[in-house]
Structures are given as structure tokens and as C-alpha cells.
Design an enzyme around this catalytic site. Structure first.
Site, PDB file in Angstrom:
ATOM      1  N   HIS A  82      -5.117  -3.805   4.674  1.00  0.00           N
ATOM      2  CA  HIS A  82      -5.143  -2.571   3.987  1.00  0.00           C
ATOM      3  C   HIS A  82      -3.687  -2.154   3.622  1.00  0.00           C
ATOM      4  O   HIS A  82      -3.259  -1.669   2.469  1.00  0.00           O
ATOM      5  CB  HIS A  82      -6.081  -1.377   4.542  1.00  0.00           C
ATOM      6  CG  HIS A  82      -6.226  -0.232   3.451  1.00  0.00           C
ATOM      7  ND1 HIS A  82      -5.493   0.746   3.346  1.00  0.00           N
ATOM      8  CD2 HIS A  82      -7.218  -0.493   2.466  1.00  0.00           C
ATOM      9  CE1 HIS A  82      -5.974   1.482   2.268  1.00  0.00           C
ATOM     10  NE2 HIS A  82      -7.138   0.940   1.661  1.00  0.00           N
ATOM     11  N   CYS A  83      -2.841  -2.177   4.577  1.00  0.00           N
ATOM     12  CA  CYS A  83      -1.550  -1.799   4.497  1.00  0.00           C
ATOM     13  C   CYS A  83      -0.852  -2.595   3.590  1.00  0.00           C
ATOM     14  O   CYS A  83       0.199  -2.414   2.845  1.00  0.00           O
ATOM     15  CB  CYS A  83      -0.633  -2.147   5.569  1.00  0.00           C
ATOM     16  SG  CYS A  83      -1.421  -0.895   7.192  1.00  0.00           S
ATOM     17  N   LEU A  84      -1.059  -4.225   3.395  1.00  0.00           N
ATOM     18  CA  LEU A  84      -0.552  -5.100   2.426  1.00  0.00           C
ATOM     19  C   LEU A  84      -1.002  -5.029   0.917  1.00  0.00           C
ATOM     20  O   LEU A  84      -0.339  -5.454   0.064  1.00  0.00           O
ATOM     21  CB  LEU A  84      -0.891  -6.483   2.846  1.00  0.00           C
ATOM     22  CG  LEU A  84      -0.400  -6.765   4.424  1.00  0.00           C
ATOM     23  CD1 LEU A  84      -1.009  -8.132   4.773  1.00  0.00           C
ATOM     24  CD2 LEU A  84       1.289  -6.997   4.297  1.00  0.00           C
ATOM     25  N   ARG A 134       0.786  -1.231  -0.025  1.00  0.00           N
ATOM     26  CA  ARG A 134      -0.058   0.221  -0.263  1.00  0.00           C
ATOM     27  C   ARG A 134       0.611   1.272   0.179  1.00  0.00           C
ATOM     28  O   ARG A 134       0.635   2.255  -0.560  1.00  0.00           O
ATOM     29  CB  ARG A 134      -1.118  -0.057   1.234  1.00  0.00           C
ATOM     30  CG  ARG A 134      -1.867   1.356   1.492  1.00  0.00           C
ATOM     31  CD  ARG A 134      -2.772   1.364   0.624  1.00  0.00           C
ATOM     32  NE  ARG A 134      -3.582   0.253   0.226  1.00  0.00           N
ATOM     33  CZ  ARG A 134      -4.751   0.180  -0.469  1.00  0.00           C
ATOM     34  NH1 ARG A 134      -5.178   1.298  -1.299  1.00  0.00           N
ATOM     35  NH2 ARG A 134      -5.351  -0.909  -0.881  1.00  0.00           N
ATOM     36  N   THR A 174      -1.919  -4.019   8.827  1.00  0.00           N
ATOM     37  CA  THR A 174      -2.630  -5.322   8.467  1.00  0.00           C
ATOM     38  C   THR A 174      -3.222  -5.358   7.169  1.00  0.00           C
ATOM     39  O   THR A 174      -2.310  -4.900   6.233  1.00  0.00           O
ATOM     40  CB  THR A 174      -3.947  -5.731   9.266  1.00  0.00           C
ATOM     41  OG1 THR A 174      -4.796  -4.340   9.499  1.00  0.00           O
ATOM     42  CG2 THR A 174      -3.318  -5.863  10.902  1.00  0.00           C
TER      43      THR A 174
END
Length: 339
Positions: free
Chosen positions: A330-332, A91, A328
Site C-alpha cells: 500500500h505504501c508503494l 503513496r 509494503t
């Protein structure tokens, strides 16, 4: 002047781009379970869109494919790329894909990445947007500004949400004024109005990304996390942001609809508070993939999210080990819009 536009996350995706977890300084002894939960996410994504995964080497490629075969993922939709990374947070280090509305084509925005203000190595990560654009054979615009995808969220109709603690932090763009930052956000993402919240949650090493606190779920509605325990460190931070949200309006002057999500019970690793938040969900074509943390609030959060995402199935995946890496789902992930 070009008409660039960042579609909201709920608009149709061509695919999702990811980087495979591997860094022992990020996930420590949790790496095997992190990869297990990560591939649970990939399996869901592969049902409804392409999934592109950056890996460093043959070992990582074999590992991800073996896990996906065991989970019976749709491997026809999975594309592995030997694009080495420092870490898994696509992201933030990946290209942000926008649409050129005049030519109706995809464009990759390549902002500078400095690992959230120089906190970690980032030389490999900073090369990823170029490789993504080359693979997809799309135009790449190199932008002389540090920006991570997790620091912004759009409603698809003129609004962009962000935080002062991140975008105005001197460890990002010390030579840019707030007005100059706003000008870039408006031009590159095709928005008219920037909504500034204050700080992010405790334990967030990004200096306060918006995707851990407040997200658009449609053009006039945000969902925001609140902490009900007045003794919790996050209570005053989230209360201030909630009060600010109540004063915000859309581009027509209408107040936003606000839905609240609880915060999970605090999650710790070796004594450190982790940035566990239900707001870090990812909206795919078919599913909303939500981090859960083995506490009573999980069920409440999933029910709230399912009540607002009526056109998608809301699925919780245990992120208790993934969040040790300080992010988590969304960051990935980084979506590739459908044009």
C-alpha cells in the site's frame, strides 16, 4: 465551495502510480529481491489497469522493463516516467487524486511532503505531484499542509480514518490545530467526520500511518489488525485502537462492523523490529495484493481477506525484504480514480 471527493480505494481505477525502488539506504542488500517482488505486483496490476512508474534514469527504466518482460506483464498498460525520486513510497510523496463532483473531473492534490517529519532527504519526492498532474493534464491544487497518503483512509460515504500520533505530530504541521487539520481533511477529501485512532505499530517510521493498522473495506466495515500475544509490544497499542473502533459510528450514527486480522510473527532486520502488517494491502481493479511474511499467520490473513473481498482475487506476495524499507504494497502505490 467546490465539491471535492476522494473515492474509496475499491472504486474503479484508471490506473496505479508507483516509484521504482532504488535507494540503497532504504533497501540495503535486499534491492534485487525487492525489485523482483515489486514487479510481481506490477504484473498483476498491468492485467487490470494502467501502471505508471517513476524512474530516475535509463538504468532503472531498462531494469524494470526487463523484469516485466521476463514475467510476461502486459506492457501495453505500463508507462515509464523519468521523474526522479528520493525513494519508492509513492503513496506518501505522490499526488492524491480526488474528483471534482461539480465538473466531473480529476484533480491532483499536492500536499507538502517532508519525509515523515524530516527523517530523510525529500527534495525530489516533493516535486512528484506536480509532474504527475502535468503528465495527466489535470488541475493541481497546492496545499499548505504536510500530509501523506498512507496517513488517511476513507469509506466513500463521509468518513475518514487517521491517527493522532501521525497527523497531530509536531513534526508535520506544528502551527495547525486539530480543528484546522480536520477542516482541511473534510474539504479536500469530501468527508463529514474524522475518526481518530491513537498510535501506529512498532517500527513504523511514519509516526503511525493508518494503512498499517485499520482499513475500510466497504462503507460500514473496517478491518483492523490485532496482536494476540500479550507480551508483544504491539499488543496494548492495537488493543486500545480496537476498543476505540468499537465506539465509532458512521455519519448516520450506526456502529461500524469490525473484522480483525492477525499480526504476522515479528520481523526483524539487524535487530530492529519492522512494521510488518497484513493491513498494508492494496485494492486494485482485479486483485487485492497482500504482503505476506513466511509465517503461519499468512494463510489465515489471506483467507480472511478473501472472505471479505468476494469480487476480487486476494493474492499474497512475499514482502519480507520489501518491509526492510519500512513499508509494503500500500505504501508503494497510489490509485488514479476513474472519472
Amino acid at each position: 465551495m467546490r465539491k471535492l471527493y476522494l473515492p474509496p480505494e475499491w472504486s474503479k481505477h484508471k490506473g496505479t502510480w508507483l516509484s521504482y525502488p532504488h535507494n540503497p539506504d532504504t533497501f540495503f542488500e535486499k534491492i534485487d529481491n525487492v525489485r523482483d517482488k515489486y514487479t510481481d505486483m506490477v504484473k498483476l496490476l498491468s492485467e487490470c489497469e494502467e501502471v505508471h512508474i517513476n524512474v530516475n534514469d535509463e538504468e532503472m527504466e531498462n531494469d524494470v522493463l526487463s523484469r516485466l518482460k521476463d514475467k510476461r506483464a502486459n506492457l501495453n498498460n505500463v508507462f515509464i516516467h523519468r521523474f526522479p525520486t528520493n525513494d519508492a513510497w509513492c503513496r506518501d510523496h505522490g499526488a492524491i487524486f480526488v474528483v471534482d463532483r461539480d465538473e466531473n473531473k480529476l484533480v491532483a492534490l499536492d500536499f507538502k511532503f517532508n519525509a515523515w517529519g524530516g527523517k530523510y532527504p525529500y527534495e525530489l519526492d516533493n516535486e512528484i505531484p506536480k509532474k504527475m498532474a502535468e503528465y495527466l493534464n489535470v488541475e493541481r491544487i497546492e496545499i499548505d499542509m504536510v500530509l501523506e497518503g498512507g496517513s488517511i483512509d476513507v469509506n466513500g460515504n463521509g468518513l475518514l480514518l487517521t491517527t493522532e500520533s501521525c497527523l497531530l505530530n509536531p513534526n508535520r504541521n506544528p502551527n495547525m490545530s486539530k480543528e484546522e487539520i480536520e477542516e482541511n481533511l473534510k474539504y479536500y477529501f469530501g468527508v463529514e467526520k474524522i475518526l481518530w485512532l491513537k498510535e501506529g505499530i512498532v517500527g513504523d517510521d511514519t509516526d503511525g500511518h493508518i494503512d498499517d493498522i485499520t482499513r475500510f473495506i466497504n462503507e460500514n466495515t473496517v478491518i483492523t489488525v490485532v496482536e494476540e500475544n500479550p507480551n508483544d509490544e504491539n499488543y496494548p497499542i492495537l488493543k486500545e485502537n480496537y476498543e476505540m473502533l468499537k465506539t465509532f459510528t458512521d455519519i448516520k450514527g450506526n456502529k461500524l462492523n469490525i473484522i480483525t486480522l492477525p499480526m504476522p510473527d515479528p520481523v526483524y532486520y539487524k535487530g530492529d523490529r519492522l512494521p510488518a502488517s497484513y493491513a498494508n494491502f492494496y485494492i486494485s481493479n482485479k486483485y487485492v495484493i497482500v504482503p505476506i511474511f513466511n509465517c503461519d499467520k499468512d494463510k489465515i490473513a489471506l483467507e480472511i481477506l478473501q472472505s471479505v473481498f468476494t469480487d476480487r482475487a486476494v493474492v499474497g506476495i512475499d514482502a519480507s525484504d520489501i518491509v526492510v524499507g519500512l513499508g509494503t504494497f500500500h505504501c508503494l502505490t497510489q490509485q488514479i480514480p476513474y472519472v
